[in-house]
Design a protein around this motif. Sequence first.
Motif, PDB file in Angstrom:
ATOM      1  N   ARG A  81     -71.701  21.356  70.082  1.00 18.24           N
ATOM      2  CA  ARG A  81     -71.557  20.014  69.511  1.00 18.24           C
ATOM      3  C   ARG A  81     -72.375  18.974  70.281  1.00 18.24           C
ATOM      4  O   ARG A  81     -72.382  17.795  69.909  1.00 18.24           O
ATOM      5  CB  ARG A  81     -70.084  19.625  69.504  1.00 18.24           C
ATOM      6  N   GLN A  82     -73.039  19.420  71.357  1.00 14.43           N
ATOM      7  CA  GLN A  82     -73.823  18.537  72.221  1.00 14.43           C
ATOM      8  C   GLN A  82     -72.984  17.330  72.635  1.00 14.43           C
ATOM      9  O   GLN A  82     -71.794  17.440  72.902  1.00 14.43           O
ATOM     10  CB  GLN A  82     -75.110  18.114  71.513  1.00 14.43           C
ATOM     11  N   ASP A  83     -73.610  16.159  72.684  1.00 19.83           N
ATOM     12  CA  ASP A  83     -72.880  14.948  73.060  1.00 19.83           C
ATOM     13  C   ASP A  83     -72.582  14.087  71.838  1.00 19.83           C
ATOM     14  O   ASP A  83     -72.230  12.917  71.950  1.00 19.83           O
ATOM     15  CB  ASP A  83     -73.685  14.137  74.080  1.00 19.83           C
ATOM     16  N   ILE A  84     -72.692  14.703  70.665  1.00 23.70           N
ATOM     17  CA  ILE A  84     -72.476  13.946  69.430  1.00 23.70           C
ATOM     18  C   ILE A  84     -71.036  13.469  69.342  1.00 23.70           C
ATOM     19  O   ILE A  84     -70.753  12.344  68.916  1.00 23.70           O
ATOM     20  CB  ILE A  84     -72.855  14.798  68.203  1.00 23.70           C
ATOM     21  N   ASP A  85     -70.091  14.319  69.769  1.00 18.34           N
ATOM     22  CA  ASP A  85     -68.678  13.944  69.703  1.00 18.34           C
ATOM     23  C   ASP A  85     -68.382  12.692  70.520  1.00 18.34           C
ATOM     24  O   ASP A  85     -67.586  11.846  70.114  1.00 18.34           O
ATOM     25  CB  ASP A  85     -67.793  15.092  70.195  1.00 18.34           C
ATOM     26  N   ALA A  86     -69.014  12.592  71.690  1.00 20.97           N
ATOM     27  CA  ALA A  86     -68.758  11.444  72.564  1.00 20.97           C
ATOM     28  C   ALA A  86     -69.181  10.144  71.888  1.00 20.97           C
ATOM     29  O   ALA A  86     -68.523   9.105  72.038  1.00 20.97           O
ATOM     30  CB  ALA A  86     -69.488  11.616  73.892  1.00 20.97           C
ATOM     31  N   ALA A  87     -70.274  10.204  71.131  1.00 19.75           N
ATOM     32  CA  ALA A  87     -70.733   9.011  70.422  1.00 19.75           C
ATOM     33  C   ALA A  87     -69.909   8.751  69.168  1.00 19.75           C
ATOM     34  O   ALA A  87     -69.707   7.601  68.764  1.00 19.75           O
ATOM     35  CB  ALA A  87     -72.205   9.169  70.047  1.00 19.75           C
ATOM     36  N   LEU A  88     -69.409   9.828  68.574  1.00 23.76           N
ATOM     37  CA  LEU A  88     -68.674   9.697  67.316  1.00 23.76           C
ATOM     38  C   LEU A  88     -67.225   9.256  67.521  1.00 23.76           C
ATOM     39  O   LEU A  88     -66.683   8.486  66.719  1.00 23.76           O
ATOM     40  CB  LEU A  88     -68.720  11.051  66.588  1.00 23.76           C
ATOM     41  N   ALA A  89     -66.591   9.735  68.590  1.00 21.72           N
ATOM     42  CA  ALA A  89     -65.147   9.526  68.783  1.00 21.72           C
ATOM     43  C   ALA A  89     -64.718   8.056  68.721  1.00 21.72           C
ATOM     44  O   ALA A  89     -63.757   7.728  68.000  1.00 21.72           O
ATOM     45  CB  ALA A  89     -64.699  10.156  70.094  1.00 21.72           C
ATOM     46  N   PRO A  90     -65.370   7.122  69.442  1.00 19.62           N
ATOM     47  CA  PRO A  90     -64.887   5.733  69.385  1.00 19.62           C
ATOM     48  C   PRO A  90     -65.035   5.112  68.002  1.00 19.62           C
ATOM     49  O   PRO A  90     -64.199   4.292  67.592  1.00 19.62           O
ATOM     50  CB  PRO A  90     -65.766   5.004  70.415  1.00 19.62           C
ATOM     51  N   ARG A  91     -66.045   5.519  67.281  1.00 24.14           N
ATOM     52  CA  ARG A  91     -66.231   4.995  65.923  1.00 24.14           C
ATOM     53  C   ARG A  91     -65.156   5.537  64.983  1.00 24.14           C
ATOM     54  O   ARG A  91     -64.645   4.822  64.127  1.00 24.14           O
ATOM     55  CB  ARG A  91     -67.629   5.328  65.425  1.00 24.14           C
ATOM     56  N   GLN A  92     -64.811   6.816  65.160  1.00 21.27           N
ATOM     57  CA  GLN A  92     -63.746   7.387  64.336  1.00 21.27           C
ATOM     58  C   GLN A  92     -62.395   6.734  64.638  1.00 21.27           C
ATOM     59  O   GLN A  92     -61.593   6.508  63.727  1.00 21.27           O
ATOM     60  CB  GLN A  92     -63.672   8.898  64.546  1.00 21.27           C
ATOM     61  N   ARG A  93     -62.155   6.425  65.914  1.00 26.49           N
ATOM     62  CA  ARG A  93     -60.904   5.742  66.265  1.00 26.49           C
ATOM     63  C   ARG A  93     -60.838   4.361  65.606  1.00 26.49           C
ATOM     64  O   ARG A  93     -59.793   3.947  65.107  1.00 26.49           O
ATOM     65  CB  ARG A  93     -60.778   5.613  67.795  1.00 26.49           C
ATOM     66  N   ALA A  94     -61.958   3.670  65.609  1.00 22.29           N
ATOM     67  CA  ALA A  94     -62.000   2.346  64.987  1.00 22.29           C
ATOM     68  C   ALA A  94     -61.768   2.448  63.480  1.00 22.29           C
ATOM     69  O   ALA A  94     -61.059   1.619  62.888  1.00 22.29           O
ATOM     70  CB  ALA A  94     -63.349   1.681  65.272  1.00 22.29           C
ATOM     71  N   ILE A  95     -62.327   3.489  62.859  1.00 19.65           N
ATOM     72  CA  ILE A  95     -62.137   3.679  61.415  1.00 19.65           C
ATOM     73  C   ILE A  95     -60.672   3.966  61.110  1.00 19.65           C
ATOM     74  O   ILE A  95     -60.086   3.390  60.193  1.00 19.65           O
ATOM     75  CB  ILE A  95     -63.051   4.814  60.911  1.00 19.65           C
ATOM     76  N   ARG A  96     -60.056   4.860  61.902  1.00 14.92           N
ATOM     77  CA  ARG A  96     -58.645   5.200  61.669  1.00 14.92           C
ATOM     78  C   ARG A  96     -57.732   3.994  61.880  1.00 14.92           C
ATOM     79  O   ARG A  96     -56.702   3.855  61.217  1.00 14.92           O
ATOM     80  CB  ARG A  96     -58.214   6.346  62.588  1.00 14.92           C
TER      81      ARG A  96
END
Length: 203
Positions: free
Chosen positions: A103-118
Motif C-alpha cells: 500500500r506504500q505510503d498512500i494510506d498515510a495520506a488518505l487516512a486523515p481525509r477519510q476521517r474528515a469525510i466520515r
Amino acid sequence: MSCSIPQELIEQCIAFHGHSCPGLSIGIRAAEYAQARLNQDGDAVLVCVTETDMCGVDAIQFLTDCTVGKGNMIHRDYGKMAFSFFDRRTGAGVRLLLRPEARQDIDAALAPRQRAIRAGQATAEDEAAAAALRAQLQDRLMTLPLEELFAVQSLEDGLPRPAAILASLVCAACGEQTMESRTRRFGGQTLCIPCFNAREQKI
C-alpha cells in the motif's frame, strides 16, 4: 504485471459488489493467485478461509465460487488481510497475506481525509484528494506482481472439513429452531445464542 483476469469479468465482479474500491481489488488479486496456483487444470474444488470480512471477500466469492452458503467459504474473524485457499481434491493449500508495503505510503495520506469525510468535516478539496488517492491505491493493487502484493505460505494441513447438516433444536426461551452446534445449555435448558446472552450476566 497487471491482473490477468479479463476486464469483462472484473466489471461483473464490481457490479456484484456494488462499487469499485481498493478492498475489492485485493480480493480480485487473491482469487487470481488461487486460480493460478491451485486450479491450473480447471477442476479444483476450492475452499477459502478468509480472516477478514472486508470488500475483497465478495470478489473471492464471485470469482472462485467459494461461498458461505455452500460451506466452502469460511470466515474467521481475525481482522487480518489474509486468505487461505485449498483444493479439496488434493488438500494442497496456500495462505496469502497482504504485504504492508503493497500500500506504500498512500494510506498515510488518505487516512486523515477519510476521517474528515466520515466526520462530515471534509472540504471539496479533501474529497477530491481522497478520491484521487483511492484511485492511485487501487491501480497499484491491480498492477503489482502477485509476489510483491502477497506474502505466500504453503499449507500442508488445515483443510476445513466439508459442511455437515446438523440437527436443529428448539430454543426453550424463544421457541425458534436453532442448529445444534450453535445452542448453549443454561439452567438445564437448551438456548439459542441470543437468548443465552440475554440470561448470562457475565457476557
